[in-house]
Design an enzyme around this catalytic site. Structure first.
Site, PDB file in Angstrom:
ATOM      1  N   ASN A   7       0.871  -1.172   0.000  1.00 20.78           N
ATOM      2  CA  ASN A   7       0.000   0.000   0.000  1.00 20.78           C
ATOM      3  C   ASN A   7       0.912   1.226   0.000  1.00 20.78           C
ATOM      4  O   ASN A   7       1.475   1.587   1.021  1.00 20.78           O
ATOM      5  CB  ASN A   7      -0.878  -0.045   1.261  1.00 20.78           C
ATOM      6  N   ARG A  86      -2.633  -2.076  -3.350  1.00 20.94           N
ATOM      7  CA  ARG A  86      -3.823  -1.244  -3.170  1.00 20.94           C
ATOM      8  C   ARG A  86      -3.680  -0.068  -4.138  1.00 20.94           C
ATOM      9  O   ARG A  86      -2.693   0.672  -4.071  1.00 20.94           O
ATOM     10  CB  ARG A  86      -3.889  -0.729  -1.744  1.00 20.94           C
ATOM     11  N   HIS A 175     -12.699   3.542  -0.012  1.00 20.82           N
ATOM     12  CA  HIS A 175     -12.725   2.566   1.098  1.00 20.82           C
ATOM     13  C   HIS A 175     -13.416   1.263   0.686  1.00 20.82           C
ATOM     14  O   HIS A 175     -13.916   0.517   1.537  1.00 20.82           O
ATOM     15  CB  HIS A 175     -13.475   3.110   2.337  1.00 20.82           C
ATOM     16  N   LEU A 204     -15.167   4.512   9.797  1.00 21.64           N
ATOM     17  CA  LEU A 204     -14.890   5.774  10.481  1.00 21.64           C
ATOM     18  C   LEU A 204     -13.438   5.807  10.958  1.00 21.64           C
ATOM     19  O   LEU A 204     -13.118   5.395  12.075  1.00 21.64           O
ATOM     20  CB  LEU A 204     -15.840   5.951  11.674  1.00 21.64           C
ATOM     21  N   GLY A 205     -12.552   6.231  10.076  1.00 20.23           N
ATOM     22  CA  GLY A 205     -11.139   6.400  10.436  1.00 20.23           C
ATOM     23  C   GLY A 205     -10.836   7.883  10.365  1.00 20.23           C
ATOM     24  O   GLY A 205     -11.710   8.712  10.636  1.00 20.23           O
ATOM     25  N   ARG A 236     -11.412  16.674   6.903  1.00 23.72           N
ATOM     26  CA  ARG A 236     -12.146  17.001   5.669  1.00 23.72           C
ATOM     27  C   ARG A 236     -13.576  17.407   5.994  1.00 23.72           C
ATOM     28  O   ARG A 236     -14.202  16.854   6.895  1.00 23.72           O
ATOM     29  CB  ARG A 236     -12.186  15.788   4.733  1.00 23.72           C
ATOM     30  N   ASP A 276      -8.040  14.247  16.219  1.00 27.67           N
ATOM     31  CA  ASP A 276      -7.948  12.963  16.915  1.00 27.67           C
ATOM     32  C   ASP A 276      -9.199  12.777  17.768  1.00 27.67           C
ATOM     33  O   ASP A 276      -9.428  13.522  18.728  1.00 27.67           O
ATOM     34  CB  ASP A 276      -6.683  12.950  17.792  1.00 27.67           C
ATOM     35  N   GLY A 324     -10.689   2.985  12.949  1.00 30.53           N
ATOM     36  CA  GLY A 324     -10.265   3.506  14.256  1.00 30.53           C
ATOM     37  C   GLY A 324     -11.390   3.985  15.150  1.00 30.53           C
ATOM     38  O   GLY A 324     -11.526   3.541  16.292  1.00 30.53           O
ATOM     39  N   GLY A 326     -14.815   3.802  14.531  1.00 29.30           N
ATOM     40  CA  GLY A 326     -15.912   2.828  14.576  1.00 29.30           C
ATOM     41  C   GLY A 326     -15.610   1.666  15.499  1.00 29.30           C
ATOM     42  O   GLY A 326     -16.485   1.152  16.196  1.00 29.30           O
ATOM     43  N   GLU A 327     -14.335   1.250  15.537  1.00 21.07           N
ATOM     44  CA  GLU A 327     -13.974   0.090  16.357  1.00 21.07           C
ATOM     45  C   GLU A 327     -13.759   0.448  17.829  1.00 21.07           C
ATOM     46  O   GLU A 327     -13.908  -0.400  18.697  1.00 21.07           O
ATOM     47  CB  GLU A 327     -12.674  -0.546  15.812  1.00 21.07           C
ATOM     48  N   HIS A 328     -13.368   1.708  18.095  1.00 21.01           N
ATOM     49  CA  HIS A 328     -12.945   2.033  19.469  1.00 21.01           C
ATOM     50  C   HIS A 328     -13.773   3.082  20.197  1.00 21.01           C
ATOM     51  O   HIS A 328     -13.772   3.092  21.423  1.00 21.01           O
ATOM     52  CB  HIS A 328     -11.491   2.504  19.458  1.00 21.01           C
ATOM     53  N   GLU A 378      -8.081  -4.511   5.639  1.00 23.29           N
ATOM     54  CA  GLU A 378      -8.011  -4.292   4.193  1.00 23.29           C
ATOM     55  C   GLU A 378      -6.921  -5.153   3.550  1.00 23.29           C
ATOM     56  O   GLU A 378      -7.084  -5.609   2.429  1.00 23.29           O
ATOM     57  CB  GLU A 378      -7.760  -2.796   3.919  1.00 23.29           C
TER      58      GLU A 378
HETATM   59  P1  ADP Z   1      -6.715   5.994   9.143  1.00 20.55           P
HETATM   60  O1  ADP Z   1      -7.821   6.510   8.280  1.00 20.55           O
HETATM   61  O2  ADP Z   1      -5.564   6.949   9.259  1.00 20.55           O
HETATM   62  O3  ADP Z   1      -6.310   4.560   8.859  1.00 20.55           O
HETATM   63  P2  ADP Z   1      -7.754   4.932  11.644  1.00 20.55           P
HETATM   64  O4  ADP Z   1      -8.709   3.935  11.100  1.00 20.55           O
HETATM   65  O5  ADP Z   1      -6.537   4.447  12.335  1.00 20.55           O
HETATM   66  O6  ADP Z   1      -7.376   6.043  10.584  1.00 20.55           O
HETATM   67  O7  ADP Z   1      -8.589   5.874  12.669  1.00 20.55           O
HETATM   68  C1  ADP Z   1      -8.004   6.978  13.255  1.00 20.55           C
HETATM   69  C2  ADP Z   1      -9.025   7.609  14.196  1.00 20.55           C
HETATM   70  O8  ADP Z   1      -9.426   6.643  15.170  1.00 20.55           O
HETATM   71  C3  ADP Z   1      -8.487   8.808  14.949  1.00 20.55           C
HETATM   72  O9  ADP Z   1      -9.449   9.851  14.967  1.00 20.55           O
HETATM   73  C4  ADP Z   1      -8.328   8.270  16.362  1.00 20.55           C
HETATM   74  O10 ADP Z   1      -8.489   9.273  17.324  1.00 20.55           O
HETATM   75  C5  ADP Z   1      -9.470   7.283  16.429  1.00 20.55           C
HETATM   76  N1  ADP Z   1      -9.289   6.345  17.540  1.00 20.55           N
HETATM   77  C6  ADP Z   1      -8.352   5.395  17.681  1.00 20.55           C
HETATM   78  N2  ADP Z   1      -8.475   4.789  18.882  1.00 20.55           N
HETATM   79  C7  ADP Z   1      -9.514   5.384  19.518  1.00 20.55           C
HETATM   80  C8  ADP Z   1     -10.148   5.230  20.801  1.00 20.55           C
HETATM   81  N3  ADP Z   1      -9.730   4.326  21.674  1.00 20.55           N
HETATM   82  N4  ADP Z   1     -11.199   6.032  21.089  1.00 20.55           N
HETATM   83  C9  ADP Z   1     -11.630   6.962  20.218  1.00 20.55           C
HETATM   84  N5  ADP Z   1     -11.084   7.163  19.016  1.00 20.55           N
HETATM   85  C10 ADP Z   1     -10.043   6.383  18.657  1.00 20.55           C
END
Ligand code: ADP
Length: 393
Positions: A7, A86, A175, A204-205, A236, A276, A324, A326-328, A378
């Site tokens: 990638n 990719r 995506h 949602l990254g 964005r 962030d 990031g 969506g998962e956390h 991915e």
């Molecule tokens: P990328 O598009 O750069 O691959 P990621 O999928 O890694 O991005 O997502 C980055 C985002 O995920 C950032 O906004 C980061 O703050 C958020 N994130 C990562 N871990 C957490 C967490 N534990 N709680 C809230 N947001 C998180």
């Protein structure tokens, strides 16, 4: 099969080596072209780091080959069945992954104007690997391909149609590899064939997009001709009134300034100064006004897309959170699903809080719409798609 996934970003190169769909080693090279580039190799549960000047993607690829050989990860690259790249933009030309040929390269070159920051790096990596190992098959997996199934009423802009014919101005979506991966994983989790499901997948990254996946096919997605349209993102703007742009131009803003503002200084960052989500949430929890506004805007827009896509598909069986945020970000998921009982979404708030890293279901058993958290992968999806191409050759 043995597959190396590459990638290539504008200043980075991410590689992961898979054997039988299992990740064996990964290498991340960042700040390519700067005085001190950085390489991080992960292998056998150990991380090695190195800093040195790496001038371009050709040099980065030479470093990859050298490191994989000296660390005995891949002593002979000829055991590779393929390299999967990719590629960000395939324009209207690719709805499937393809084996890279001179014609495919020429087509990726032709769509450079649609992805000027990304496609050139992807091509550089393809050329660099081909120069070292011309006989190893290379396969291109496009970010746009999954969304090529969108019908014209979803991908056309209400602009003079000749813009589409002359300048390829239409919606493409991005995506795709992630949306396609989590849609398939969702079907597995629900124990139902993908072809029977209407899914809304939320990637949602830093970049963010939603997709309406009806019966296995993307029928709409929130990113458009470029990854700027749609949801509010880290930096964005997402959707906005296009008349803002000529208005700003008439007020003395340069086009490049506006471009940078929309892509790098807007979204969460534009509203509260940070992109962030962890910081946004921490500050919102402390009653920081702008952080709260940013968080409400972010989740409100996702809600609107969920409503729109449920209408587009005539219903929805599951909403999937990935990447990031969506998962956390449990708080984001909670705010998105709040007061959505009217459309059959009933969040299990305990399950949502407990779901920190691994995937799972976070809706109540009685919820008509399942809500799932699925870590995206991915690279693994690229491996699977490469295997499909190789099996069909
Ligand atoms: P990328 O598009 O750069 O691959 P990621 O999928 O890694 O991005 O997502 C980055 C985002 O995920 C950032 O906004 C980061 O703050 C958020 N994130 C990562 N871990 C957490 C967490 N534990 N709680 C809230 N947001 C998180």
């Amino acid at each position: 099969m043995n597959i190396l996934v590459i990638n290539a970003g504008s200043s980075s190169l991410k590689c992961q080596y898979f054997a039988a769909q299992k990740s064996i080693a990964s290498l991340l090279i960042e700040r390519i072209g700067e005085a001190q580039s950085e390489a991080t190799l992960r292998y056998n549960e150990t991380t090695y780091k190195a800093s040195k000047h790496i001038a371009n993607h050709h040099k980065a690829l030479s470093l990859l080959i050298e490191l994989f050989k000296t660390e005995h990860i891949l002593e002979d690259f000829h055991i590779l069945d393929a390299v999967g790249h990719r590629v960000v933009h395939g324009g209207e030309h690719f709805s499937e992954p393809v084996k890279i040929t001179p014609e495919v390269i020429a087509t990726i070159e032709r769509v450079i104007p649609l992805a000027p920051l990304h496609n050139p790096s992807n091509l550089e990596a393809i050329h660099a690997f081909g120069a070292h190992y011309p006989t190893i098959p290379q396969i291109a997996v496009f970010d746009t391909a999954f969304h090529q199934s969108m019908p014209p009423h979803a991908y056309c802009y209400a602009l003079p149609l000749e813009l589409k014919e002359k300048y390829a101005v239409r919606r493409y979506g991005f995506h795709g590899t992630s949306h396609s991966y989590v849609a398939k994983e969702a079907a597995k989790m629900l124990g139902r064939p993908l072809e029977t499901l209407r899914l809304i997948t939320l990637h949602l990254g830093n970049g963010a997009s939603a997709a309406a996946v009806a019966y296995g096919k993307s029928i709409d997605t929130s990113m458009g001709m470029t990854p700027l349209e749609g949801l509010m993102m880290g930096t964005r703007s997402g959707d906005m009134d296009p008349a803002i742009i000529p208005y700003l131009v008439r007020n003395g803003f340069e086009v490049d300034t506006i471009d940078t503002m929309l892509n790098k200084k807007s979204g969460l960052k534009g509203i509260c100064g940070t992109n962030d989500m962890r910081d946004v949430i921490a500050r919102a929890d402390k009653e920081d006004k702008n952080a709260r506004l940013a968080l409400f805007m972010y989740t409100y827009r996702i809600k609107k897309y969920i409503g729109a896509y449920a209408a587009a598909m005539g219903g929805v069986d599951a909403v999937v959170f990935t990447a990031g945020i969506g998962e956390h970000a449990t708080k984001v998921r909670k705010m998105v699903c709040d007061e959505m009982v009217w459309m059959g979404i009933e969040l299990d708030t305990d399950a949502n809080e407990q779901m920190i890293n691994d995937g799972g279901t976070i809706s109540m058993p009685k919820s008509n719409v399942a809500v799932l958290v699925i870590p995206t992968n991915e690279e693994l999806e690229i491996v699977r798609q490469c295997e499909r191409v190789l099996n069909e050759l």
